[in-house]
Design a protein around this motif. Structure first.
Motif, PDB file in Angstrom:
ATOM      1  N   ASP A  49       0.853  -1.188   0.000  1.00  0.00           N
ATOM      2  CA  ASP A  49       0.000   0.000   0.000  1.00  0.00           C
ATOM      3  C   ASP A  49       0.892   1.242   0.000  1.00  0.00           C
ATOM      4  O   ASP A  49       1.646   1.485   0.942  1.00  0.00           O
ATOM      5  CB  ASP A  49      -0.889  -0.018   1.242  1.00  0.00           C
ATOM      6  CG  ASP A  49      -1.817   1.197   1.291  1.00  0.00           C
ATOM      7  OD1 ASP A  49      -1.930   1.892   0.257  1.00  0.00           O
ATOM      8  OD2 ASP A  49      -2.406   1.443   2.356  1.00  0.00           O
ATOM      9  N   TYR A  50       0.834   2.011  -1.081  1.00  0.00           N
ATOM     10  CA  TYR A  50       1.645   3.218  -1.211  1.00  0.00           C
ATOM     11  C   TYR A  50       0.839   4.489  -0.960  1.00  0.00           C
ATOM     12  O   TYR A  50       1.272   5.574  -1.335  1.00  0.00           O
ATOM     13  CB  TYR A  50       2.280   3.277  -2.611  1.00  0.00           C
ATOM     14  CG  TYR A  50       3.299   2.205  -2.849  1.00  0.00           C
ATOM     15  CD1 TYR A  50       4.580   2.305  -2.324  1.00  0.00           C
ATOM     16  CD2 TYR A  50       2.979   1.068  -3.587  1.00  0.00           C
ATOM     17  CE1 TYR A  50       5.525   1.307  -2.530  1.00  0.00           C
ATOM     18  CE2 TYR A  50       3.914   0.065  -3.801  1.00  0.00           C
ATOM     19  CZ  TYR A  50       5.185   0.191  -3.270  1.00  0.00           C
ATOM     20  OH  TYR A  50       6.116  -0.802  -3.477  1.00  0.00           O
ATOM     21  N   SER A  51      -0.322   4.362  -0.336  1.00  0.00           N
ATOM     22  CA  SER A  51      -1.181   5.531  -0.148  1.00  0.00           C
ATOM     23  C   SER A  51      -0.519   6.601   0.717  1.00  0.00           C
ATOM     24  O   SER A  51      -0.790   7.794   0.555  1.00  0.00           O
ATOM     25  CB  SER A  51      -2.519   5.107   0.472  1.00  0.00           C
ATOM     26  OG  SER A  51      -2.304   4.441   1.718  1.00  0.00           O
ATOM     27  N   ALA A  52       0.365   6.179   1.642  1.00  0.00           N
ATOM     28  CA  ALA A  52       1.032   7.163   2.502  1.00  0.00           C
ATOM     29  C   ALA A  52       1.918   8.102   1.690  1.00  0.00           C
ATOM     30  O   ALA A  52       2.194   9.226   2.118  1.00  0.00           O
ATOM     31  CB  ALA A  52       1.874   6.447   3.566  1.00  0.00           C
ATOM     32  N   TRP A  53       2.340   7.668   0.491  1.00  0.00           N
ATOM     33  CA  TRP A  53       3.209   8.493  -0.338  1.00  0.00           C
ATOM     34  C   TRP A  53       2.452   9.671  -0.946  1.00  0.00           C
ATOM     35  O   TRP A  53       3.080  10.597  -1.469  1.00  0.00           O
ATOM     36  CB  TRP A  53       3.811   7.659  -1.471  1.00  0.00           C
ATOM     37  CG  TRP A  53       4.767   6.612  -1.021  1.00  0.00           C
ATOM     38  CD1 TRP A  53       4.583   5.724  -0.008  1.00  0.00           C
ATOM     39  CD2 TRP A  53       6.046   6.315  -1.567  1.00  0.00           C
ATOM     40  NE1 TRP A  53       5.664   4.890   0.107  1.00  0.00           N
ATOM     41  CE2 TRP A  53       6.576   5.227  -0.844  1.00  0.00           C
ATOM     42  CE3 TRP A  53       6.787   6.852  -2.611  1.00  0.00           C
ATOM     43  CZ2 TRP A  53       7.825   4.684  -1.123  1.00  0.00           C
ATOM     44  CZ3 TRP A  53       8.030   6.305  -2.895  1.00  0.00           C
ATOM     45  CH2 TRP A  53       8.541   5.237  -2.154  1.00  0.00           C
ATOM     46  N   ASP A  54       1.118   9.630  -0.879  1.00  0.00           N
ATOM     47  CA  ASP A  54       0.326  10.746  -1.399  1.00  0.00           C
ATOM     48  C   ASP A  54       0.216  11.895  -0.411  1.00  0.00           C
ATOM     49  O   ASP A  54      -0.272  12.975  -0.766  1.00  0.00           O
ATOM     50  CB  ASP A  54      -1.085  10.256  -1.770  1.00  0.00           C
ATOM     51  CG  ASP A  54      -1.063   9.252  -2.909  1.00  0.00           C
ATOM     52  OD1 ASP A  54      -0.191   9.375  -3.782  1.00  0.00           O
ATOM     53  OD2 ASP A  54      -1.924   8.344  -2.917  1.00  0.00           O
ATOM     54  N   ARG A  55       0.658  11.683   0.837  1.00  0.00           N
ATOM     55  CA  ARG A  55       0.547  12.710   1.863  1.00  0.00           C
ATOM     56  C   ARG A  55       1.491  13.869   1.576  1.00  0.00           C
ATOM     57  O   ARG A  55       2.619  13.687   1.111  1.00  0.00           O
ATOM     58  CB  ARG A  55       0.854  12.108   3.233  1.00  0.00           C
ATOM     59  CG  ARG A  55      -0.206  11.152   3.729  1.00  0.00           C
ATOM     60  CD  ARG A  55       0.230  10.356   4.935  1.00  0.00           C
ATOM     61  NE  ARG A  55       1.053  11.111   5.880  1.00  0.00           N
ATOM     62  CZ  ARG A  55       1.483  10.598   7.025  1.00  0.00           C
ATOM     63  NH1 ARG A  55       1.169   9.356   7.347  1.00  0.00           N
ATOM     64  NH2 ARG A  55       2.225  11.313   7.840  1.00  0.00           N
ATOM     65  N   ALA A  56       1.031  15.057   1.897  1.00  0.00           N
ATOM     66  CA  ALA A  56       1.828  16.258   1.628  1.00  0.00           C
ATOM     67  C   ALA A  56       3.103  16.288   2.459  1.00  0.00           C
ATOM     68  O   ALA A  56       4.164  16.710   1.982  1.00  0.00           O
ATOM     69  CB  ALA A  56       0.999  17.506   1.900  1.00  0.00           C
ATOM     70  N   ASP A  57       3.026  15.808   3.729  1.00  0.00           N
ATOM     71  CA  ASP A  57       4.220  15.872   4.569  1.00  0.00           C
ATOM     72  C   ASP A  57       5.291  14.892   4.105  1.00  0.00           C
ATOM     73  O   ASP A  57       6.482  15.104   4.328  1.00  0.00           O
ATOM     74  CB  ASP A  57       3.865  15.611   6.036  1.00  0.00           C
ATOM     75  CG  ASP A  57       3.185  14.263   6.243  1.00  0.00           C
ATOM     76  OD1 ASP A  57       2.762  13.648   5.245  1.00  0.00           O
ATOM     77  OD2 ASP A  57       3.074  13.832   7.409  1.00  0.00           O
ATOM     78  N   VAL A  58       4.888  13.802   3.452  1.00  0.00           N
ATOM     79  CA  VAL A  58       5.856  12.846   2.922  1.00  0.00           C
ATOM     80  C   VAL A  58       6.528  13.409   1.668  1.00  0.00           C
ATOM     81  O   VAL A  58       7.742  13.333   1.491  1.00  0.00           O
ATOM     82  CB  VAL A  58       5.181  11.498   2.615  1.00  0.00           C
ATOM     83  CG1 VAL A  58       6.145  10.558   1.908  1.00  0.00           C
ATOM     84  CG2 VAL A  58       4.676  10.867   3.903  1.00  0.00           C
ATOM     85  N   GLN A  59       5.723  14.000   0.797  1.00  0.00           N
ATOM     86  CA  GLN A  59       6.267  14.536  -0.449  1.00  0.00           C
ATOM     87  C   GLN A  59       7.035  15.837  -0.268  1.00  0.00           C
ATOM     88  O   GLN A  59       7.817  16.224  -1.134  1.00  0.00           O
ATOM     89  CB  GLN A  59       5.141  14.747  -1.464  1.00  0.00           C
ATOM     90  CG  GLN A  59       4.469  13.469  -1.930  1.00  0.00           C
ATOM     91  CD  GLN A  59       3.473  13.721  -3.039  1.00  0.00           C
ATOM     92  OE1 GLN A  59       3.440  14.806  -3.640  1.00  0.00           O
ATOM     93  NE2 GLN A  59       2.623  12.732  -3.323  1.00  0.00           N
ATOM     94  N   ALA A  60       6.830  16.494   0.871  1.00  0.00           N
ATOM     95  CA  ALA A  60       7.418  17.823   1.059  1.00  0.00           C
ATOM     96  C   ALA A  60       8.928  17.832   0.881  1.00  0.00           C
ATOM     97  O   ALA A  60       9.490  18.748   0.275  1.00  0.00           O
ATOM     98  CB  ALA A  60       7.045  18.356   2.446  1.00  0.00           C
ATOM     99  N   ASP A  61       9.614  16.807   1.408  1.00  0.00           N
ATOM    100  CA  ASP A  61      11.075  16.781   1.354  1.00  0.00           C
ATOM    101  C   ASP A  61      11.620  16.049   0.138  1.00  0.00           C
ATOM    102  O   ASP A  61      12.838  15.923  -0.016  1.00  0.00           O
ATOM    103  CB  ASP A  61      11.631  16.120   2.630  1.00  0.00           C
ATOM    104  CG  ASP A  61      11.302  16.912   3.882  1.00  0.00           C
ATOM    105  OD1 ASP A  61      11.179  18.145   3.759  1.00  0.00           O
ATOM    106  OD2 ASP A  61      11.157  16.299   4.947  1.00  0.00           O
TER     107      ASP A  61
END
Length: 770
Positions: A49-61
């Motif tokens: 499940d890669y849904s956590a990768w859609d979060r803004a805080d994950v993608q921010a860095d």
């Protein structure tokens, strides 16, 4: 299970791989099977499940904004060859919302540009995983983007140089073929002006790094290789322009552009070679995962690693990477620490043992209590250590630079004399021959001889888990002829066990608890022999190197160490507890010898290093270890000052000393030796005093490193000898007019490539251990 590919029935290992193969076939990408040169990775049946990768805080860095949406770089497992990269490129570009994708089979990185309004990132990554390439968030992406931009700029400069040089040489050939001077002046001028037009972007765009480098060198009054290259190119260019304007007999546009092309190609290949040699840094930098499962009061949550703090409890699944440094809690676990230590064997850990970021959990999940995160982790420290080592400038590099600078100045003088001499004989050839002298003798190979070899050697050491911290560590290690070895924690495992405890008066249980309290915060390996689950707390604890430790427990002063220090008795090799005058208890301990210590000592002896065992331990235990390892030169009960005196005496007799240790009392001898190595589990002060650190537990890495250091010295010597010999031989040929400027440029580039290829042999050392 079987699938149909290109009309043939092919067997696959599981339904997951069958689904991937069917998708590849149905998408019209079956060429992948024809192009690949190794088997693809197995596809897991359960999709992550890669849904956590859609979060803004994950993608921010990790993700950056682009005009088309966003762009991110991920690291993929299972990418083996160019066919894998080809498949990933074509497969991802077919996904809705993906505007571009680029895979690099060398670094394992995949760049994805997508529109988050049309498709979530998790959907794209799920497609990537379904093909057998499991993605991970790439660490150090800002640095990677800068490296990518620099590489793209160099490729663009190289492309312009190749195109312009090809055209310039084609037009120049037409002029050279007019040997009878029958070409009409207007036609000749036309070819010259066309050559001028195609040469200009080569000189000022492709050759800009050399021109900018010359400006810097002249500003700092340190003329070097860029000064020579840029001045040669600009001389040929502007002299040709003047001759074109005045209708002279010769122009040298072709020589200028060939010089830029060949040297730029050589520099590009050299940087690619150093990038390959530095791949260990990239591997270390991306080893730490970007996400972690943190336990909460209601269960667990997936958070960015940057959100972790000391005291958090993290769950690590089997096959996942440990996100931070900490201690294992709960059940025992096996971890793969090969990335940090270079050792492929899994390490068994018990509750309370230290775990390090970058390690991989094997077999069963584990729970970790976080102690250090981010730049404080051991992984980050290793990255910085390798980075510093590769950026260091040892004595031999400074020597090569000094020779190159003096050679550049001398070369200008020689070129001037050659120009003057030919002007007296054949004025029309004077400039051309002087230009050939400048080009053919450019000390590019001399400037590349040392840094390329050192970068490759440091990359190999890092792959083994050996970190060279000192600028001259490799050079000094290659020259060592005596090795001074500590015993506890170096030749032994540093895991002492209590064999016998005897109370001189009172209760032995009480004395054991007091000994445990004294050793608890003393930073000495003996603490393991006295460790108790609970006990009193010692205050005013102070370590006396070579003697023991002292402190207060329940208001009473105690000493633990040598008999003469702790109990006022004659030293018998045991540990005594007392108050300095009266004996309270006597302890005997043992510490197992490392399984590979005998082989390591024998290998060092074969390399010509005379082993000496110098320890602060008692004579009986030191003699037993020495007999087991075949060491005849032994000194026991040595204080730090005694150890240093032994090293100074050896140095006074002309020996170059390699010292190996791990404890606080080894710091002076590590600092005083010609070259020193600290063990991985040693005290921080010992690490700071050492030139190299063995990040792994195997002592066999020590003779390996000596062999590599000696090979590095030989290859540096070969490179320097070749560079100097080439210049000595080529210079007279150019001065005699037997070498054209174009051929001179080709010879110079070939010389640079030879030293680079020779240095890369250090990346495949003989006898490397698995």
């Amino acid at each position: 299970m079987h699938v149909q590919v290109d009309g043939a029935r092919q067997q696959v290992c599981c339904t997951g791989c069958g689904a991937a193969a069917n998708w590849i076939r149905d998408a019209g990408l079956a060429d992948y099977y024809r192009l690949r040169d190794s088997a693809g990775g197995r596809v897991a049946l359960a999709t992550t499940d890669y849904s956590a990768w859609d979060r803004a805080d994950v993608q921010a860095d990790h993700a950056i904004e682009t005009p088309q949406g966003r762009e991110i770089t991920v690291v993929c497992e299972g990418m083996h060859c160019a066919a894998c990269a080809w498949l990933i490129d074509h497969a991802l570009r077919r996904e809705p919302g993906v505007s571009d994708a680029g895979a690099n089979a060398v670094t394992g990185r995949v760049r994805i540009a997508w529109d988050p309004e049309r498709t979530p990132l998790s959907q794209v990554l799920a497609r990537l995983a379904a093909l057998g390439y499991r993605p991970h968030l790439a660490q150090g992406e800002a640095a990677e983007r800068e490296r990518r931009r620099e590489r793209n700029r160099m490729i663009a400069r190289l492309g312009v140089a190749a195109l312009g040089a090809t055209q310039a040489m084609m037009f120049a050939e037409a002029l050279y073929l007019d040997t009878a001077n029958e070409m009409a002046p207007a036609t000749r001028d036309f070819f010259r002006w066309i050559t001028f037009l195609v040469s200009t972007p080569v000189v000022f765009f492709s050759g800009w790094p050399f021109i900018a480098g010359m400006a810097t060198e002249l500003r700092e009054r340190r003329p070097g290789m860029d000064t020579l290259v840029a001045s040669s190119v600009l001389l040929a260019y502007f002299a040709s322009l003047v001759e074109t304007l005045r209708g002279g007999a010769h122009v040298w546009f072709d020589a200028a552009v060939m010089f830029v092309l060949f040297l730029l190609a050589a520099r590009f290949l050299e940087r690619m070679a150093r990038r390959q040699a530095s791949a260990r840094l990239d591997t270390l930098a991306r080893a730490q995962p970007a996400l972690a499962w943190r336990e909460t009061a209601g269960g667990r949550e997936q958070v960015p690693v940057s959100a972790l703090s000391a005291g958090d409890v993290v769950q690590v699944a089997a096959g996942d990477t440990v996100p931070a440094d900490g201690e294992l809690i709960g059940d025992a676990a096996a971890l793969d620490e090969s990335l940090l230590t270079g050792e492929a064997t899994a390490v068994d850990k018990q509750a309370g043992d230290a775990l390090y970021a970058g390690s991989t959990c094997r077999e069963a999940p584990l729970r970790l209590r976080v102690q250090r995160t981010g730049s404080d982790t051991r992984l980050s420290q290793l990255v910085r250590a390798v980075d510093r080592a590769q950026a260091s400038r040892p004595r031999v590099a400074h020597f090569a630079d000094a020779v190159a600078r003096r050679f550049v100045v001398s070369l200008f003088v020689v070129a001037g004399l050659v120009f003057w001499a030919w002007w007296q004989v054949q004025p029309e050839r004077a400039f051309e021959i002087a230009l050939a002298v400048l080009v053919v003798s450019c000390p590019c190979a001399l400037s590349l001889a040392v840094p390329t070899a050192l970068a490759t050697a440091h990359g190999t050491l890092a792959r083994w888990g050996v970190l060279a911290l000192g600028a001259d560590a490799l050079e000094n290690l290659a020259r060592a002829d005596v090795v001074v070895l500590d015993k506890t924690g170096t030749l032994t495992l540093g895991q002492p066990r209590l064999l016998h405890a005897e109370a001189i008066e009172g209760d032995i249980g009480q004395w054991r608890r007091i000994a445990a309290a004294l050793e608890c915060n003393a930073g000495h390996p003996l603490a393991l022999a006295f460790a108790l689950p609970d006990g009193p707390v010692a205050t005013a604890v102070r370590t006396v190197p070579g003697q023991g430790v002292q402190g207060e427990v329940d208001g009473r002063a105690y000493r633990l160490g040598r008999a003469d220090y702790a109990a006022g008795r004659a030293d018998d090799g045991a540990l005594w507890l007392g108050d300095g005058a009266r004996a309270l208890a006597r302890f005997e301990t043992t510490d197992p010898v490392r399984p590979e210590a005998g082989e390591a000592v024998a290998a060092l002896r074969e390399l010509g290093l005379q082993p000496r065992l110098v320890s602060g331990d008692g004579a009986t235990r030191v003699a037993a270890v020495a007999d087991q390892l075949g060491i005849t030169d032994v000194a026991s009960r040595q204080s730090p000052e005694d150890k240093l005196a032994i090293v100074r005496a050896l140095q006074a007799n002309g020996h170059r000393v390699l010292a190996v240790g791990d404890g606080l009392n080894d710091a002076p001898v590590l600092a005083g030796a010609d070259v020193s190595v600290a063990m991985a589990g040693g005290a921080p002060l010992a690490h700071r005093s050492a030139d190299l650190v063995l990040a792994g537990p195997s002592l066999l890495r020590l003779p390996q490193s000596v062999r590599l250091a000696r090979r590095t010295r030989r290859i540096i010597g070969q490179n320097l000898a070749w560079a100097l010999a080439y210049n000595v031989v080529a210079l007279p040929f150019a001065a005699l007019g037997w070498v054209s400027p174009g051929l001179a440029a080709l010879g110079m580039a070939a010389s640079s490539l030879i030293v680079t290829a020779n240095a890369l042999r250090l990346g495949r050392p003989h006898g490397e251990l698995a």
